[in-house]
Design an enzyme around this catalytic site. Structure first.
Site, short mmCIF file in Angstrom:
data_model
loop_
_atom_site.label_atom_id
_atom_site.label_comp_id
_atom_site.label_asym_id
_atom_site.label_seq_id
_atom_site.Cartn_x
_atom_site.Cartn_y
_atom_site.Cartn_z
CG HIS A 160 -78.73 46.06 -60.91
ND1 HIS A 160 -78.96 44.77 -60.47
CD2 HIS A 160 -79.75 46.35 -61.75
CE1 HIS A 160 -80.07 44.32 -61.02
NE2 HIS A 160 -80.57 45.27 -61.81
CG HIS A 239 -84.07 39.95 -65.82
ND1 HIS A 239 -83.72 40.40 -67.07
CD2 HIS A 239 -84.01 41.06 -65.00
CE1 HIS A 239 -83.46 41.69 -67.04
NE2 HIS A 239 -83.64 42.12 -65.78
CG HIS A 241 -85.04 45.76 -62.18
ND1 HIS A 241 -83.68 45.77 -62.00
CD2 HIS A 241 -85.50 46.92 -61.62
CE1 HIS A 241 -83.32 46.88 -61.37
NE2 HIS A 241 -84.43 47.60 -61.14
#
Length: 267
Positions: A160, A239, A241
């Site tokens: 990530h 969501h 990021h």
């Protein structure tokens, strides 16, 4: 038979003599300043045939009274004029003094107002500089649902490159600090995304937005809404990021948690 001219007390004095005596008596009155002191024999004469105008005394007394009255009236008039001038000068002086005092009070009040205004302006500038120099969380009251460098085959790099903030679709997404928009649009796997060049030269990225509220070249301030969260791009659910970068391009990412913490924001 011859006649001699009568002489002695039985002869009446001539008019010329009488007038001369009258004049002498008036002179005595003028020199002594006392009318009652005139006792010259010329005025003691009891001759019934003597007319008042022959002596001139009545005329002298009347003329003297009239002149004295005129002098007194003139003096009183002059005193009144002088008193009026003095009163006018005093009134003008008082008016000037009161005007000067009023002007001084007005200037003092204005000075205080100017000082208060300047103090408020300084406080406002300081508050604005502080606000512009502060950082905020990109989503108010949220938390990190996926950490930085988490491993998964969901990402092409294998890990990530940012952090995910929990957010339902339509949640307000904010600029974390002051900066300029350098990218606003479709970002491939990031879906709809915004990239901001921050005032300190770093960059922040906001991905998977459902809508974008800013455009390239626009300046933004801390906490300003730049879009709404969503689930566009490569996602498994809605969501936000969020990435922190040293450059606007992919692969220049740095730890977003540490980046925010360095600017006073703990997530």
């Amino acid at each position: 038979m011859s006649f001699t001219r009568p002489t002695g007390k039985h002869r009446r004095p001539s008019r010329a003599v009488r007038v001369g005596a009258n004049v002498a008596g008036i002179a005595t009155l003028t020199a002594a300043g006392v009318v009652a002191g005139v006792a010259a024999p010329a005025f003691a004469a009891s001759d019934d045939s003597q007319r008042p105008e022959d002596t001139g005394l009545s005329q002298a007394v009347v003329i003297g009274d009239v002149m004295a009255g005129n002098v007194d009236a003139q003096a009183e008039t002059q005193r009144g004029i002088a008193d009026e001038a003095n009163a006018r000068q005093q009134a003008e002086a008082n008016a000037k003094r009161l005007a000067a005092e009023a002007k001084q009070r007005a200037e003092e009040a204005q000075r205080k107002l100017d000082e208060e205004r300047a103090a408020k302006e300084r406080a406002a500038r300081d508050a604005e500089r502080k606000r512009l120099g502060t950082f905020v969380s990109p989503i108010e009251g949220s938390y990190v649902s996926t950490s930085y460098k988490a491993s998964s085959n969901l990402w092409s790099s294998g890990s990530h490159t940012g952090i995910d903030f929990h957010a339902e679709t339509g949640t307000s997404v904010r600029a974390v600090g002051m900066g300029t928009i350098v990218e606003a649009g479709w970002g491939g796997a990031y879906g709809n995304n915004v990239v901001i060049q921050m005032a300190d030269g770093t960059y922040t990225q906001y991905g998977h937005l459902s809508s974008i509220d800013v455009s390239v070249g626009q300046s933004v301030t801390p906490g300003q809404q730049i879009g709404l969260s969503g689930a566009t791009g490569n996602v498994t659910g809605p969501h936000l990021h969020f990435e922190a970068r040293t450059a606007p391009t992919y692969g220049s990412d740095i730890d977003p948690v540490a980046y925010l913490a360095s600017h006073g924001v703990n997530v």
